[in-house]
Scaffold this active site. Structure first.
Site, PDB file in Angstrom:
ATOM      1  N   GLU A  36       1.320  -0.738   0.226  1.00 46.23           N
ATOM      2  CA  GLU A  36      -0.397  -0.269   0.512  1.00 46.23           C
ATOM      3  C   GLU A  36       0.731   0.974   0.210  1.00 46.23           C
ATOM      4  O   GLU A  36       0.192   2.480  -0.560  1.00 46.23           O
ATOM      5  CB  GLU A  36      -0.880  -0.175   1.122  1.00 46.23           C
ATOM      6  CG  GLU A  36      -2.137  -0.867   1.366  1.00 46.23           C
ATOM      7  CD  GLU A  36      -2.349  -0.846  -0.104  1.00 46.23           C
ATOM      8  OE1 GLU A  36      -2.951   0.469  -0.488  1.00 46.23           O
ATOM      9  OE2 GLU A  36      -3.990  -1.782  -0.310  1.00 46.23           O
ATOM     10  N   TYR A 119      -6.833   5.968   5.714  1.00 44.87           N
ATOM     11  CA  TYR A 119      -6.382   4.916   5.155  1.00 44.87           C
ATOM     12  C   TYR A 119      -5.847   3.450   4.544  1.00 44.87           C
ATOM     13  O   TYR A 119      -5.856   2.310   4.510  1.00 44.87           O
ATOM     14  CB  TYR A 119      -5.761   5.522   3.232  1.00 44.87           C
ATOM     15  CG  TYR A 119      -5.756   4.222   1.723  1.00 44.87           C
ATOM     16  CD1 TYR A 119      -6.640   3.632   1.332  1.00 44.87           C
ATOM     17  CD2 TYR A 119      -4.411   3.753   1.237  1.00 44.87           C
ATOM     18  CE1 TYR A 119      -6.919   2.927   1.025  1.00 44.87           C
ATOM     19  CE2 TYR A 119      -4.527   2.639   0.642  1.00 44.87           C
ATOM     20  CZ  TYR A 119      -5.484   2.108  -0.087  1.00 44.87           C
ATOM     21  OH  TYR A 119      -5.738   1.359  -1.074  1.00 44.87           O
ATOM     22  N   ASP A 137      -9.346   4.022  -1.940  1.00 48.26           N
ATOM     23  CA  ASP A 137      -8.378   4.668  -2.548  1.00 48.26           C
ATOM     24  C   ASP A 137      -8.613   5.344  -3.804  1.00 48.26           C
ATOM     25  O   ASP A 137      -9.964   5.749  -3.760  1.00 48.26           O
ATOM     26  CB  ASP A 137      -7.465   3.438  -3.202  1.00 48.26           C
ATOM     27  CG  ASP A 137      -7.670   2.443  -4.473  1.00 48.26           C
ATOM     28  OD1 ASP A 137      -9.047   2.869  -4.472  1.00 48.26           O
ATOM     29  OD2 ASP A 137      -6.967   2.342  -4.711  1.00 48.26           O
TER      30      ASP A 137
END
Ligand code: SF4
Length: 367
Positions: A36, A119, A137
């Site tokens: 990520e 996130y 996202d």
């Protein structure tokens, strides 16, 4: 269609279109975290080889913590936004020293770690632990802003909060991992920025923006960001066949990366003049100017740089060099430059330099 129905439909659709990505094969908290962070501002195809090389060299949090900064920077070289990897290193060491080498399994524990925001914490909680946390996202943002026809500017903090709330409402019980990946995959493959493929969409009847004919106007990106244009100059300083490089200091931009000395040109300053000034300011020496090496254009998020590079040699004893903008320096043979980690624009110069023979470099030193 209510939220739960939309969520179940998307989660059921996901296995049909799921791409086989390396971090999806074994989604441990460490692998989700590293992937990520790499995927921020970078496309999937570009990330895959970096992720695979990283996992081969540093397969666990302890490996990442025990490695030195240079090793991590080298594995990251080419991905850009180097503060990301510096935070990974800090976090890995903190996890090794204070959490037994494991990632916390709670959202607030993750948010307390350097470089992990809402996130990434949501992605680790849902994709690794399958806990019901949203992970929105840019692709998921697009799908959500269209399905719920969200008109407000997408980056406004109230809109972001609203998106997370809507994404959380969609999660069917026990299916956070599938739903969050479905939202991301749907935005990436079906709900495209231009010409969304609504015929392939599993939830066309639930899409308010489509119904209202405004799908391509969502998400509302707000006013466009202004771009600054800069010109810079660097010196490839050569002495006895070796090239001078210096390391960027801690506390500034891209700490720990190596670079050629130089900097921004002042208004109306010629590149040659700017280079002589920069060398005096950064190294405390005068130079003899040689031939130009290259012009490189590079884009950052909010500015564009035109970088000119020139060969040069010290006009005085190189022993007189005093660093004012770097923490250390080396004289390096051209073929060994590849061993160091450079920012993107400098790396393109390194590629050119590594291909030159000592005789060619000697020729280029002549103005
Ligand atoms: Fe996107 Fe079209 Fe599906 Fe709406 S119907 S979510 S615009 S793909």
């Amino acid at each position: 269609m209510d939220e739960q129905h939309i969520g179940r439909t998307l989660a059921d659709w996901f296995p049909e279109r799921r791409r086989d990505l390396p971090w999806r094969r074994n989604p441990t908290p460490y692998r989700v975290w590293i992937s990520e962070i790499m995927l921020q501002q970078t496309q999937i195809e570009r990330v895959i080889p970096f992720f695979e090389a990283w996992m081969e060299r540093l397969p666990t949090i302890r490996h990442a913590a025990d490695a030195d900064r240079e090793t991590l920077l080298k594995l990251w070289e080419g991905l850009g936004y180097y503060n990301r990897v510096i935070n990974i290193h800090r976090t890995a060491r903190l996890l090794r020293d204070e959490h037994g080498g494991n990632m916390p399994a709670d959202h607030s524990g993750l948010l307390a770690l350097p470089g992990i925001g809402p996130y990434t914490a949501g992605a680790i909680m849902s994709l690794a632990y399958n806990e019901p946390h949203p992970a929105v996202d840019a692709n998921a943002e697009r799908t959500l802003s269209r399905v719920f026809d969200i008109e407000e500017p997408i980056k406004a903090s109230a809109t972001q909060k609203h998106l997370r709330h809507k994404a959380a409402e969609l999660i069917p019980p026990g299916r956070a991992r599938e739903l969050n990946q479905a939202l991301m995959e749907h935005g990436a493959l079906v709900c495209l920025p231009r010409d969304p493929r609504c015929r392939e969409c599993p939830v066309p009847g639930a899409c308010l923006a489509r119904k209202r004919g405004v799908a391509e106007m969502r998400p509302n990106k707000g006013p466009s960001r202004s771009i600054t244009y800069l010109e810079a100059v660097v010196g490839v300083l050569v002495h006895e066949g070796r090239i001078f490089v210096q390391k960027r200091p801690e506390g500034g931009l891209m700490p720990g990366l190596w670079e050629f000395p130089g900097g921004k040109l002042r208004k109306d300053e010629a590149p040659e003049e700017g280079l002589e000034r920069e060398m005096r300011e950064e190294l405390n020496i005068g130079i003899r100017l040689g031939q130009p090496l290259a012009e490189v254009r590079h884009s950052y998020t909010s500015f564009r740089v035109l970088l000119r590079a020139y060969f040069c040699s010290p006009a005085t004893d190189p022993e007189a060099i005093r660093l004012t903008a770097a923490s250390e320096s080396r004289w390096v043979e051209p073929a060994r430059l590849q061993d160091f980690s450079f920012p993107a624009a400098n790396r393109r110069l390194v590629a050119k330099l590594s291909a030159l023979t000592p005789d060619e470099i000697a020729d280029l030193l002549r103005a």
